[in-house]
Design a protein around this motif. Structure first.
Motif, PDB file in Angstrom:
ATOM      1  N   ALA A  43      -7.489  14.128  10.845  1.00  0.00           N
ATOM      2  CA  ALA A  43      -8.053  14.978  11.891  1.00  0.00           C
ATOM      3  C   ALA A  43      -7.437  16.372  11.823  1.00  0.00           C
ATOM      4  O   ALA A  43      -6.295  16.539  11.373  1.00  0.00           O
ATOM      5  CB  ALA A  43      -7.799  14.358  13.261  1.00  0.00           C
ATOM      6  N   GLU A  44      -8.178  17.363  12.263  1.00  0.00           N
ATOM      7  CA  GLU A  44      -7.630  18.727  12.302  1.00  0.00           C
ATOM      8  C   GLU A  44      -6.395  18.777  13.201  1.00  0.00           C
ATOM      9  O   GLU A  44      -5.446  19.501  12.916  1.00  0.00           O
ATOM     10  CB  GLU A  44      -8.690  19.709  12.794  1.00  0.00           C
ATOM     11  N   ASP A  45      -6.434  18.023  14.284  1.00  0.00           N
ATOM     12  CA  ASP A  45      -5.303  17.942  15.206  1.00  0.00           C
ATOM     13  C   ASP A  45      -4.966  16.462  15.405  1.00  0.00           C
ATOM     14  O   ASP A  45      -5.542  15.803  16.276  1.00  0.00           O
ATOM     15  CB  ASP A  45      -5.663  18.599  16.539  1.00  0.00           C
ATOM     16  N   PRO A  46      -4.055  15.906  14.589  1.00  0.00           N
ATOM     17  CA  PRO A  46      -3.750  14.472  14.685  1.00  0.00           C
ATOM     18  C   PRO A  46      -3.256  14.041  16.061  1.00  0.00           C
ATOM     19  O   PRO A  46      -3.571  12.942  16.520  1.00  0.00           O
ATOM     20  CB  PRO A  46      -2.665  14.276  13.623  1.00  0.00           C
ATOM     21  N   VAL A  47      -2.489  14.885  16.732  1.00  0.00           N
ATOM     22  CA  VAL A  47      -1.985  14.533  18.058  1.00  0.00           C
ATOM     23  C   VAL A  47      -3.131  14.398  19.047  1.00  0.00           C
ATOM     24  O   VAL A  47      -3.200  13.426  19.810  1.00  0.00           O
ATOM     25  CB  VAL A  47      -0.969  15.583  18.552  1.00  0.00           C
ATOM     26  N   ALA A  48      -4.047  15.343  19.034  1.00  0.00           N
ATOM     27  CA  ALA A  48      -5.194  15.286  19.940  1.00  0.00           C
ATOM     28  C   ALA A  48      -6.066  14.063  19.613  1.00  0.00           C
ATOM     29  O   ALA A  48      -6.573  13.396  20.527  1.00  0.00           O
ATOM     30  CB  ALA A  48      -6.023  16.558  19.823  1.00  0.00           C
ATOM     31  N   ALA A  49      -6.226  13.756  18.325  1.00  0.00           N
ATOM     32  CA  ALA A  49      -7.037  12.597  17.925  1.00  0.00           C
ATOM     33  C   ALA A  49      -6.399  11.301  18.405  1.00  0.00           C
ATOM     34  O   ALA A  49      -7.079  10.414  18.942  1.00  0.00           O
ATOM     35  CB  ALA A  49      -7.212  12.567  16.416  1.00  0.00           C
ATOM     36  N   ALA A  50      -5.078  11.182  18.222  1.00  0.00           N
ATOM     37  CA  ALA A  50      -4.369   9.982  18.672  1.00  0.00           C
ATOM     38  C   ALA A  50      -4.430   9.848  20.182  1.00  0.00           C
ATOM     39  O   ALA A  50      -4.646   8.752  20.711  1.00  0.00           O
ATOM     40  CB  ALA A  50      -2.913  10.018  18.199  1.00  0.00           C
ATOM     41  N   ARG A  51      -4.240  10.948  20.888  1.00  0.00           N
ATOM     42  CA  ARG A  51      -4.291  10.922  22.332  1.00  0.00           C
ATOM     43  C   ARG A  51      -5.677  10.525  22.836  1.00  0.00           C
ATOM     44  O   ARG A  51      -5.805   9.747  23.790  1.00  0.00           O
ATOM     45  CB  ARG A  51      -3.915  12.302  22.896  1.00  0.00           C
ATOM     46  N   ALA A  52      -6.717  11.026  22.184  1.00  0.00           N
ATOM     47  CA  ALA A  52      -8.089  10.709  22.594  1.00  0.00           C
ATOM     48  C   ALA A  52      -8.396   9.231  22.404  1.00  0.00           C
ATOM     49  O   ALA A  52      -9.035   8.603  23.266  1.00  0.00           O
ATOM     50  CB  ALA A  52      -9.074  11.560  21.803  1.00  0.00           C
ATOM     51  N   ILE A  53      -7.929   8.659  21.287  1.00  0.00           N
ATOM     52  CA  ILE A  53      -8.146   7.222  21.055  1.00  0.00           C
ATOM     53  C   ILE A  53      -7.365   6.398  22.061  1.00  0.00           C
ATOM     54  O   ILE A  53      -7.883   5.442  22.628  1.00  0.00           O
ATOM     55  CB  ILE A  53      -7.769   6.854  19.606  1.00  0.00           C
ATOM     56  N   GLU A  54      -6.115   6.785  22.288  1.00  0.00           N
ATOM     57  CA  GLU A  54      -5.271   6.083  23.253  1.00  0.00           C
ATOM     58  C   GLU A  54      -5.934   6.073  24.635  1.00  0.00           C
ATOM     59  O   GLU A  54      -5.880   5.063  25.358  1.00  0.00           O
ATOM     60  CB  GLU A  54      -3.905   6.748  23.321  1.00  0.00           C
ATOM     61  N   ALA A  55      -6.573   7.160  24.997  1.00  0.00           N
ATOM     62  CA  ALA A  55      -7.186   7.274  26.319  1.00  0.00           C
ATOM     63  C   ALA A  55      -8.381   6.344  26.503  1.00  0.00           C
ATOM     64  O   ALA A  55      -8.775   6.054  27.648  1.00  0.00           O
ATOM     65  CB  ALA A  55      -7.618   8.718  26.563  1.00  0.00           C
ATOM     66  N   THR A  56      -8.967   5.861  25.404  1.00  0.00           N
ATOM     67  CA  THR A  56     -10.118   4.957  25.525  1.00  0.00           C
ATOM     68  C   THR A  56      -9.719   3.517  25.772  1.00  0.00           C
ATOM     69  O   THR A  56     -10.560   2.682  26.087  1.00  0.00           O
ATOM     70  CB  THR A  56     -10.997   5.008  24.255  1.00  0.00           C
ATOM     71  N   LEU A  57      -8.435   3.213  25.617  1.00  0.00           N
ATOM     72  CA  LEU A  57      -7.997   1.807  25.682  1.00  0.00           C
ATOM     73  C   LEU A  57      -7.661   1.385  27.096  1.00  0.00           C
ATOM     74  O   LEU A  57      -7.293   2.195  27.935  1.00  0.00           O
ATOM     75  CB  LEU A  57      -6.787   1.618  24.762  1.00  0.00           C
TER      76      LEU A  57
END
Length: 224
Positions: free
Chosen positions: A210-224
């Motif tokens: 991802a262009e921003d790995p932290v934002a991508a990880a945070r977005a996935i985490e938020a779906t759980l």
């Protein structure tokens, strides 16, 4: 497990893997190191990544005669991995010996059917029936061999969970809603896998590339 996401550090350079892991460590629950990483960096690389302070999943997919797999398990005791993979298709004796040789705190899970395969691939190797049936057969074998759980796609984890209530289920090949499938043929979203009974969600490229790995990880985490 508070955060079931394990980031797949499928990158060839140790410094790049360390940097990525440190960036997203607050948004993942563990780190998965596969064959590419282990062949490039060995025990030293695992020790360096372990310093980050997250559980280590060694995705080595061991598959050989029982004695060889048991010896390989003993050789990685010092690394104290939280999870190690072997191949269910290695048979019951191999799985029993692998579990017996594993460290006390290491979960041994059996790969049933790679998420890059589908039923046409099974047929080409002489295995009849559906992918679903093949995964359930191998899950039963792994359970009877005393393993902790299996690796399967999100499409089968619900059915396996229903027949193996206390199993530990690792689901790779996950893609966020709208994500690019790439070489994955049996992918679901992280939330779908978790709802179906997944214990660990293995996520690589949707975060690491991802262009921003932290934002991508945070977005996935938020779906759980």
């Amino acid at each position: 497990m508070s955060n079931p996401i394990y980031l797949a550090l499928d990158v060839p350079r140790l410094d790049a893997a360390e940097a990525l892991a440190r960036k997203v460590k607050s948004h993942v629950g563990g780190l998965k190191l596969g064959l590419e990483f282990f062949c490039a960096h060995g025990h030293h690389g695992v020790h360096e990544i372990a310093k980050i302070g997250l559980p280590i999943f060694l995705d080595l997919k061991l598959h050989d005669i029982p004695n060889t797999v048991a010896a390989a398990m003993q050789a990685i005791h010092v690394l104290e991995p939280a999870i190690v993979t072997i191949h269910a298709s290695g048979g019951r004796a191999m799985m029993e010996d692998a579990k017996a040789a594993a460290g006390e705190h290491t979960k041994v899970v059996a790969v049933t059917m790679l998420t890059s395969l589908d039923e046409s691939d099974l047929a080409a190797t002489g295995v009849g029936g559906s992918a679903h049936d093949q995964v359930l057969r191998l899950a039963d074998l792994a359970h009877s061999a005393g393993l902790d759980g299996i690796v399967c796609s999100g499409q089968e984890v619900g059915a396996v969970h229903r027949q193996w209530k206390d199993g530990f289920f690792v689901v790779p090949g996950l893609r966020p809603a709208g994500g690019v499938l790439g070489d994955q043929k049996r992918a679901v979203t992280p939330r779908e896998a978790r709802d179906a009974g997944a214990s660990v969600l293995v996520i690589g490229r949707p975060i690491s590339r991802a262009e921003d790995p932290v934002a991508a990880a945070r977005a996935i985490e938020a779906t759980l």
